[in-house]
Scaffold this motif. Structure first.
Motif, PDB file in Angstrom:
ATOM      1  N   ALA A  29       0.719  -1.051   0.172  1.00 24.48           N
ATOM      2  CA  ALA A  29       0.051   0.107  -0.070  1.00 24.48           C
ATOM      3  C   ALA A  29       0.744   1.086  -0.170  1.00 24.48           C
ATOM      4  CB  ALA A  29      -1.096   0.023   1.301  1.00 24.48           C
ATOM      5  N   THR A  30       1.804   1.264   0.829  1.00 23.92           N
ATOM      6  CA  THR A  30       2.720   2.252   1.038  1.00 23.92           C
ATOM      7  C   THR A  30       3.460   2.616  -0.483  1.00 23.92           C
ATOM      8  OG1 THR A  30       3.413   2.080   3.086  1.00 23.92           O
ATOM      9  CG2 THR A  30       4.967   3.450   2.121  1.00 23.92           C
ATOM     10  N   GLN A  33       0.985   3.714  -3.259  1.00 24.70           N
ATOM     11  CA  GLN A  33       0.723   5.196  -3.074  1.00 24.70           C
ATOM     12  C   GLN A  33       1.548   5.956  -3.742  1.00 24.70           C
ATOM     13  OE1 GLN A  33      -2.756   5.431  -2.857  1.00 24.70           O
ATOM     14  NE2 GLN A  33      -3.194   5.958  -0.386  1.00 24.70           N
ATOM     15  N   ALA A  34       2.803   5.646  -3.396  1.00 24.14           N
ATOM     16  CA  ALA A  34       3.930   6.313  -4.056  1.00 24.14           C
ATOM     17  C   ALA A  34       4.015   6.330  -5.524  1.00 24.14           C
ATOM     18  CB  ALA A  34       5.356   6.007  -3.396  1.00 24.14           C
ATOM     19  N   GLY A  37       1.226   8.608  -6.907  1.00 25.94           N
ATOM     20  CA  GLY A  37       1.704   9.923  -6.670  1.00 25.94           C
ATOM     21  C   GLY A  37       2.718  10.165  -7.860  1.00 25.94           C
ATOM     22  N   ALA A  38       3.368   9.169  -8.185  1.00 28.01           N
ATOM     23  CA  ALA A  38       4.687   9.456  -9.122  1.00 28.01           C
ATOM     24  C   ALA A  38       3.945   9.606 -10.548  1.00 28.01           C
ATOM     25  CB  ALA A  38       5.549   8.135  -9.049  1.00 28.01           C
ATOM     26  N   HIS A 109       9.977   7.559  -5.764  1.00 26.25           N
ATOM     27  CA  HIS A 109      10.220   8.879  -5.792  1.00 26.25           C
ATOM     28  C   HIS A 109      11.209   9.326  -6.471  1.00 26.25           C
ATOM     29  CE1 HIS A 109       9.216  12.868  -4.343  1.00 26.25           C
ATOM     30  NE2 HIS A 109      10.108  12.995  -3.291  1.00 26.25           N
ATOM     31  N   LYS A 112      11.737   8.921 -10.506  1.00 19.84           N
ATOM     32  CA  LYS A 112      10.767   9.985 -10.980  1.00 19.84           C
ATOM     33  C   LYS A 112      11.333  10.728 -11.420  1.00 19.84           C
ATOM     34  CE  LYS A 112       8.593  12.510  -8.724  1.00 19.84           C
ATOM     35  NZ  LYS A 112       7.461  13.059  -7.602  1.00 19.84           N
TER      36      LYS A 112
ATOM     37  N   MET B   1      -3.067   4.796   9.395  1.00 17.82           N
ATOM     38  CA  MET B   1      -2.314   4.084   7.881  1.00 17.82           C
ATOM     39  C   MET B   1      -2.947   4.792   6.866  1.00 17.82           C
ATOM     40  SD  MET B   1       0.023   2.549   6.963  1.00 17.82           S
ATOM     41  CE  MET B   1       0.563   1.599   8.267  1.00 17.82           C
ATOM     42  N   LYS B   2      -4.166   5.195   6.639  1.00 21.96           N
ATOM     43  CA  LYS B   2      -4.799   5.622   5.333  1.00 21.96           C
ATOM     44  C   LYS B   2      -4.064   7.198   5.127  1.00 21.96           C
ATOM     45  CE  LYS B   2      -9.206   7.278   3.761  1.00 21.96           C
ATOM     46  NZ  LYS B   2     -10.326   7.658   3.995  1.00 21.96           N
ATOM     47  N   LYS B   4      -1.222   8.148   6.326  1.00 25.76           N
ATOM     48  CA  LYS B   4       0.199   7.825   6.111  1.00 25.76           C
ATOM     49  C   LYS B   4       0.377   7.547   4.410  1.00 25.76           C
ATOM     50  CE  LYS B   4       4.379   5.347   7.615  1.00 25.76           C
ATOM     51  NZ  LYS B   4       5.043   5.645   6.378  1.00 25.76           N
ATOM     52  N   THR B   5      -0.351   6.474   4.119  1.00 28.05           N
ATOM     53  CA  THR B   5      -0.188   6.225   2.616  1.00 28.05           C
ATOM     54  C   THR B   5      -0.736   7.545   1.780  1.00 28.05           C
ATOM     55  OG1 THR B   5      -2.446   5.064   2.807  1.00 28.05           O
ATOM     56  CG2 THR B   5      -0.274   3.755   2.919  1.00 28.05           C
ATOM     57  N   ALA B   6      -1.896   8.351   2.301  1.00 24.76           N
ATOM     58  CA  ALA B   6      -2.105   9.146   1.178  1.00 24.76           C
ATOM     59  C   ALA B   6      -0.997  10.315   1.405  1.00 24.76           C
ATOM     60  CB  ALA B   6      -3.253   9.986   2.054  1.00 24.76           C
ATOM     61  N   THR B   8       2.395   9.690   1.380  1.00 25.70           N
ATOM     62  CA  THR B   8       3.053   9.110   0.587  1.00 25.70           C
ATOM     63  C   THR B   8       2.954   9.336  -1.010  1.00 25.70           C
ATOM     64  OG1 THR B   8       3.207   7.066   1.910  1.00 25.70           O
ATOM     65  CG2 THR B   8       4.484   6.937  -0.310  1.00 25.70           C
ATOM     66  N   MET B   9       1.704   9.143  -1.129  1.00 26.41           N
ATOM     67  CA  MET B   9       1.021   9.531  -2.558  1.00 26.41           C
ATOM     68  C   MET B   9       1.439  11.083  -2.843  1.00 26.41           C
ATOM     69  SD  MET B   9      -2.455   8.808  -4.144  1.00 26.41           S
ATOM     70  CE  MET B   9      -3.748  10.170  -5.111  1.00 26.41           C
ATOM     71  N   MET B  11       3.421  13.198  -1.457  1.00 28.50           N
ATOM     72  CA  MET B  11       4.712  13.426  -1.656  1.00 28.50           C
ATOM     73  C   MET B  11       5.382  12.953  -2.866  1.00 28.50           C
ATOM     74  SD  MET B  11       5.908  15.661   0.733  1.00 28.50           S
ATOM     75  CE  MET B  11       7.561  15.734   0.343  1.00 28.50           C
ATOM     76  N   ALA B  12       5.028  11.932  -3.167  1.00 29.04           N
ATOM     77  CA  ALA B  12       5.627  11.329  -4.346  1.00 29.04           C
ATOM     78  C   ALA B  12       5.138  11.978  -5.878  1.00 29.04           C
ATOM     79  CB  ALA B  12       5.055   9.825  -4.596  1.00 29.04           C
ATOM     80  N   TYR B 181      10.229  11.691   4.805  1.00 32.75           N
ATOM     81  CA  TYR B 181       9.979  11.403   3.464  1.00 32.75           C
ATOM     82  C   TYR B 181       8.616  11.571   2.959  1.00 32.75           C
ATOM     83  CZ  TYR B 181      15.119  10.172   3.908  1.00 32.75           C
ATOM     84  OH  TYR B 181      16.264  10.172   4.096  1.00 32.75           O
ATOM     85  N   PHE B 182       7.814  10.781   3.835  1.00 33.34           N
ATOM     86  CA  PHE B 182       6.461  10.817   3.348  1.00 33.34           C
ATOM     87  C   PHE B 182       5.416  10.911   4.481  1.00 33.34           C
ATOM     88  CE2 PHE B 182       8.786   7.564   0.628  1.00 33.34           C
ATOM     89  CZ  PHE B 182       8.682   8.305  -0.470  1.00 33.34           C
TER      90      PHE B 182
END
Lengths: 151, 227
Positions: A29-30, A33-34, A37-38, A109, A112, B1-2, B4-6, B8-9, B11-12, B181-182
């Protein structure tokens, strides 16, 4: 007391699979999500982002193999061994998957903006995977010492 | 957790800042797009970020506010935030500003601020007041850049001074954000660094000089013709 010990045995039997799955879920999931985002920030390389984000899924496979290796009639005699090996291997697999997910997110990240470091950037994630492999192999080896059935 | 992953998205999805502030030729991302990505923040975090920007981003500080009002608002925002890293980020920047303000006040031959005069925020206030007569206000051990800032200010090198101050904030935020980072801290530091980039990329020395010259000529136009 005997029943309680047997319950611990069943917990130990299922723990590597369950904890490995939990770790893989969080890690994927982590990283996933990255990857999403990328994709918002780039016009190419989507496939590699998704590929890297799936890396933490291997821990659940190790967990399944350890679970089947530990699988045997659960009695009070074998339960302590099943519990110790199963739970500890499961925790190691879970931690490995979670932190591998973070490494993968960072790799995505970084890739990218610098696609040329793609190969190198997943090396830390592979190193974290290595520790999961250690836990997996030693769980297999040591589980051979637990008798299949006590007469 | 939701959450945190948001993040991550979030920042990415943002282009990373390069190591050096001077590598920028233009902003890595527009404010419009940044605002769109920041919608992934929770309501509480979004409000916290807005509050932090309201006391650190010059464009968001009400011009009509006095020093005392700004100091009181800064205190209120800092008290409402319970994250040590964000405290550090805010207080460091406010202390940097209060030191520069002190340098300006002294150059204008103003007296040191009164003991209870609220003219800024930070633990450096009493030190500055007590060491008003010293070139570096006795702060060089903690802020090694003070002497250089003082020199640049005395020499009227305002562009170099601005570069020094922006780069100090840039490097400081990079340093304290190394383990993040995230997460929300990473988001806040990203936005604060974006504000610095925005400020720097809007500075165009040549264009400013041409604009100034044009304004002077326009203002003096009638006078020069009649003279």
């Amino acid at each position: 007391m005997t029943d309680f010990i047997v319950v611990l045995g069943w917990i130990g039997l299922y723990a590597p699979m369950a904890l490995g799955a939990i770790g893989s879920i969080i890690g994927c999931a982590t990283a996933g999500q990255a990857a999403i985002g990328a994709m918002l920030d780039t016009d190419s390389g989507y496939g590699r982002y998704v590929g890297v984000s799936a890396m933490p899924s291997s821990q659940v496979i190790y967990g399944i193999v350890v679970m089947f290796t530990l699988n045997r009639p659960v009695t009070a005699d074998v339960s302590p061994g099943l519990f110790a090996i199963g739970v500890l291997a499961g925790i190691a697999l879970m931690a490995s998957a979670i932190y591998q997910g973070q490494c993968c997110a960072s790799a995505i990240h970084a890739t990218k903006s610098k696609p040329e470091i793609f190969g190198l950037s997943i090396a830390p994630a592979a190193i974290v995977e290595g520790f999961a492999v250690f836990a997996f192999i030693f769980a297999l080896v040591i589980s051979a010492n637990i008798p299949q059935a006590v007469a | 957790m939701k959450q945190k992953t948001a993040y991550t998205m979030l920042m990415a999805s943002l282009p990373p800042h390069p190591m050096s502030l001077w590598d920028f030729k233009r902003k890595p991302v527009t404010r419009l797009r940044l605002e769109r990505q920041l919608k992934l923040l929770t309501e509480q975090d979004s409000q916290q970020l807005a509050a932090i920007e309201s006391i650190l981003h010059w464009a968001k500080i009400q011009q009509a506010n006095s020093d005392a009002e700004i100091a009181i608002e800064a205190d209120r925002v800092i008290q409402s935030i319970h994250n040590p890293l964000l405290h550090e980020a805010i207080i460091w920047r406010l202390e940097l500003r209060i030191i520069v303000t002190a340098i300006r006040r002294r150059k204008l031959n103003h007296p040191p601020p009164e003991k209870h005069e609220p003219w800024g925020y930070g633990q450096v206030l009493p030190l500055i007041r007590n060491n008003w007569q010293l070139d570096d206000f006795g702060l060089s051990h903690r802020f090694p850049w003070v002497a250089k800032a003082q020199t640049l200010f005395a020499a009227d090198q305002s562009v170099e001074l601005e570069k020094l101050l922006l780069n100090l904030s840039w490097q400081h935020y990079a340093r304290i954000g190394q383990a993040h980072y995230f997460d929300f801290e990473a988001v806040v530091l990203y936005v604060l660094r974006w504000d610095i980039v925005n400020r720097w990329t809007q500075c165009n020395e040549q264009a400013a000089m041409l604009e100034f010259e044009a304004l002077v000529n326009r203002g003096l136009g009638d006078f020069l013709q009649t003279a």
